[in-house]
Write a protein that holds these residues in place. Sequence first.
Motif, PDB file in Angstrom:
ATOM      1  N   ASP A  83       0.640  -0.630  -0.290  1.00 28.24           N
ATOM      2  CA  ASP A  83      -0.232  -0.156  -0.037  1.00 28.24           C
ATOM      3  C   ASP A  83       0.989   1.393   0.483  1.00 28.24           C
ATOM      4  OD1 ASP A  83       1.106   0.523   2.222  1.00 28.24           O
ATOM      5  OD2 ASP A  83      -0.814  -0.702   3.555  1.00 28.24           O
ATOM      6  N   GLY A  84       1.748   1.614   0.017  1.00 25.67           N
ATOM      7  CA  GLY A  84       3.399   2.934  -0.465  1.00 25.67           C
ATOM      8  C   GLY A  84       3.558   2.652   1.196  1.00 25.67           C
ATOM      9  N   ASN A  89       1.192 -10.030   3.213  1.00 24.36           N
ATOM     10  CA  ASN A  89       1.602 -11.555   2.663  1.00 24.36           C
ATOM     11  C   ASN A  89       0.560 -11.745   3.275  1.00 24.36           C
ATOM     12  OD1 ASN A  89       4.408 -13.126   1.972  1.00 24.36           O
ATOM     13  ND2 ASN A  89       2.156 -12.705   0.818  1.00 24.36           N
ATOM     14  N   TYR A  90      -0.869 -12.138   2.720  1.00 24.43           N
ATOM     15  CA  TYR A  90      -2.020 -13.533   3.120  1.00 24.43           C
ATOM     16  C   TYR A  90      -2.433 -14.255   2.646  1.00 24.43           C
ATOM     17  CZ  TYR A  90      -6.671 -14.278   3.781  1.00 24.43           C
ATOM     18  OH  TYR A  90      -7.959 -15.063   3.975  1.00 24.43           O
ATOM     19  N   TYR A  91      -1.986 -15.950   2.963  1.00 23.77           N
ATOM     20  CA  TYR A  91      -2.243 -17.108   2.662  1.00 23.77           C
ATOM     21  C   TYR A  91      -3.547 -17.248   3.418  1.00 23.77           C
ATOM     22  CZ  TYR A  91       2.509 -16.182   2.032  1.00 23.77           C
ATOM     23  OH  TYR A  91       3.520 -15.541   1.575  1.00 23.77           O
ATOM     24  N   PRO A  92      -4.287 -17.620   2.807  1.00 23.57           N
ATOM     25  CA  PRO A  92      -5.861 -18.245   2.796  1.00 23.57           C
ATOM     26  C   PRO A  92      -5.911 -19.399   3.457  1.00 23.57           C
ATOM     27  CG  PRO A  92      -6.201 -16.810   0.959  1.00 23.57           C
ATOM     28  CD  PRO A  92      -5.041 -17.125   0.904  1.00 23.57           C
ATOM     29  N   ILE A  93      -5.469 -20.251   2.882  1.00 24.94           N
ATOM     30  CA  ILE A  93      -5.908 -21.573   2.531  1.00 24.94           C
ATOM     31  C   ILE A  93      -4.748 -21.686   4.477  1.00 24.94           C
ATOM     32  CG2 ILE A  93      -3.518 -22.805   2.017  1.00 24.94           C
ATOM     33  CD1 ILE A  93      -4.715 -25.329   1.908  1.00 24.94           C
ATOM     34  N   LEU A  94      -3.586 -21.161   5.032  1.00 33.49           N
ATOM     35  CA  LEU A  94      -2.937 -20.870   6.362  1.00 33.49           C
ATOM     36  C   LEU A  94      -3.670 -20.109   7.615  1.00 33.49           C
ATOM     37  CD1 LEU A  94       0.283 -21.100   5.291  1.00 33.49           C
ATOM     38  CD2 LEU A  94      -1.291 -22.944   5.829  1.00 33.49           C
ATOM     39  N   LEU A 182      -3.446   0.475 -17.344  1.00 30.96           N
ATOM     40  CA  LEU A 182      -5.331   0.972 -16.722  1.00 30.96           C
ATOM     41  C   LEU A 182      -4.658   2.534 -16.486  1.00 30.96           C
ATOM     42  CD1 LEU A 182      -5.810  -2.447 -14.545  1.00 30.96           C
ATOM     43  CD2 LEU A 182      -6.345  -1.805 -17.365  1.00 30.96           C
ATOM     44  N   LYS A 183      -5.277   2.949 -16.837  1.00 27.60           N
ATOM     45  CA  LYS A 183      -5.758   4.541 -17.011  1.00 27.60           C
ATOM     46  C   LYS A 183      -6.406   4.826 -15.211  1.00 27.60           C
ATOM     47  CE  LYS A 183      -2.769   5.883 -19.769  1.00 27.60           C
ATOM     48  NZ  LYS A 183      -1.275   6.959 -19.790  1.00 27.60           N
ATOM     49  N   LYS A 184      -7.724   4.047 -15.182  1.00 29.77           N
ATOM     50  CA  LYS A 184      -8.485   4.601 -14.294  1.00 29.77           C
ATOM     51  C   LYS A 184      -9.295   3.292 -13.235  1.00 29.77           C
ATOM     52  CE  LYS A 184     -10.541   7.829 -17.436  1.00 29.77           C
ATOM     53  NZ  LYS A 184     -12.044   8.585 -17.824  1.00 29.77           N
ATOM     54  N   GLU A 185      -7.717   2.672 -13.142  1.00 29.46           N
ATOM     55  CA  GLU A 185      -8.118   1.594 -11.565  1.00 29.46           C
ATOM     56  C   GLU A 185      -8.164   1.776 -10.638  1.00 29.46           C
ATOM     57  OE1 GLU A 185      -8.065  -2.422 -10.442  1.00 29.46           O
ATOM     58  OE2 GLU A 185      -8.132  -1.223 -12.685  1.00 29.46           O
ATOM     59  N   ASP A 186      -9.219   1.655  -9.954  1.00 30.73           N
ATOM     60  CA  ASP A 186      -9.272   2.040  -9.111  1.00 30.73           C
ATOM     61  C   ASP A 186      -8.429   2.149  -7.384  1.00 30.73           C
ATOM     62  OD1 ASP A 186     -10.938   2.015  -5.940  1.00 30.73           O
ATOM     63  OD2 ASP A 186     -12.393   1.332  -6.084  1.00 30.73           O
ATOM     64  N   SER A 187      -7.741   3.044  -6.834  1.00 33.16           N
ATOM     65  CA  SER A 187      -7.257   2.417  -6.027  1.00 33.16           C
ATOM     66  C   SER A 187      -7.227   1.489  -4.484  1.00 33.16           C
ATOM     67  CB  SER A 187      -6.833   4.257  -5.977  1.00 33.16           C
ATOM     68  OG  SER A 187      -7.676   4.643  -4.591  1.00 33.16           O
ATOM     69  N   SER A 188      -7.949   1.659  -4.999  1.00 32.20           N
ATOM     70  CA  SER A 188      -8.243   0.261  -3.484  1.00 32.20           C
ATOM     71  C   SER A 188      -8.121  -0.771  -4.117  1.00 32.20           C
ATOM     72  CB  SER A 188      -9.992   0.384  -3.674  1.00 32.20           C
ATOM     73  OG  SER A 188     -10.430  -0.506  -4.821  1.00 32.20           O
ATOM     74  N   ILE A 189      -7.313  -1.247  -5.225  1.00 33.30           N
ATOM     75  CA  ILE A 189      -7.038  -2.361  -4.772  1.00 33.30           C
ATOM     76  C   ILE A 189      -5.260  -2.664  -4.731  1.00 33.30           C
ATOM     77  CG2 ILE A 189      -5.466  -1.644  -7.473  1.00 33.30           C
ATOM     78  CD1 ILE A 189      -7.307  -5.061  -7.481  1.00 33.30           C
ATOM     79  N   PHE A 190      -4.615  -1.398  -3.984  1.00 28.86           N
ATOM     80  CA  PHE A 190      -3.484  -1.935  -3.527  1.00 28.86           C
ATOM     81  C   PHE A 190      -4.060  -1.686  -2.124  1.00 28.86           C
ATOM     82  CE2 PHE A 190      -2.780   0.246  -7.634  1.00 28.86           C
ATOM     83  CZ  PHE A 190      -1.722  -0.632  -8.299  1.00 28.86           C
ATOM     84  N   PHE A 192      -4.927  -3.438   1.360  1.00 25.80           N
ATOM     85  CA  PHE A 192      -5.677  -4.434   2.096  1.00 25.80           C
ATOM     86  C   PHE A 192      -6.076  -4.568   3.318  1.00 25.80           C
ATOM     87  CE2 PHE A 192      -4.849  -8.174   5.030  1.00 25.80           C
ATOM     88  CZ  PHE A 192      -4.607  -9.214   4.183  1.00 25.80           C
ATOM     89  N   LYS A 193      -6.772  -5.050   3.438  1.00 27.02           N
ATOM     90  CA  LYS A 193      -8.288  -5.189   4.548  1.00 27.02           C
ATOM     91  C   LYS A 193      -8.244  -7.072   4.933  1.00 27.02           C
ATOM     92  CE  LYS A 193     -13.137  -5.541   5.721  1.00 27.02           C
ATOM     93  NZ  LYS A 193     -14.746  -4.876   5.414  1.00 27.02           N
TER      94      LYS A 193
END
Length: 207
Positions: A83-84, A89-94, A182-190, A192-193
Amino acid sequence: MKKYLVITIIIISLIITQVLATEHYDSFKKRLNKNDVFYAIFEQKILDIEDNIIQEAKGELWLKYPNLCHIHTINPESFFISDGKNLWNYYPILKQVMIFSLQKKELKNIVILTDFYFKPIYNKSYQMNKNDDIFIFIPKNKESHLKMISIHIDKSGIIQYFNLWEKNGTQSVYELKNQKFLKKEDSSIFKFKLPKDVTVENFSINI
């Protein structure tokens, strides 16, 4: 866990003191900074010393220079998000999340797919060479497990592929497809919740 880290792997950001290497670095940086968000689907193969495939993975990635990335690896599923300020680093299976600060020394032992999209934080760590659109990085640290990294990036900023060679003879090959900017990519992609009911290993001081 090492295999999970390998999947989210790759590459560099550096400053070399020699004049020629500095020119290569400047050229490399300019190509990275062509556009806002770079998107691609990737396929990874890990080969043993005899070129037999020992592991495969695929996924998609979003990169924005500097310091922003989102990598989603499929089977085994993992997420690697910057996120800057921090790396998540997220592992759903673990049900596990590891958090690192971009500035902390622990990053020196982590080779990630988008290292080269970060501002130089590994100063003088690599020797650098260039052959047309292929940039080659050789670690100066003799204790590094990596022998060499090569990245193919054209003048428009499109990354075609990159390879990592380890000292034990194994090689990681990454091929990128469906590349686009991508010129208008939503910044929320970067962003992490943090999911519920996960174990958190916090190596960051910037949370």
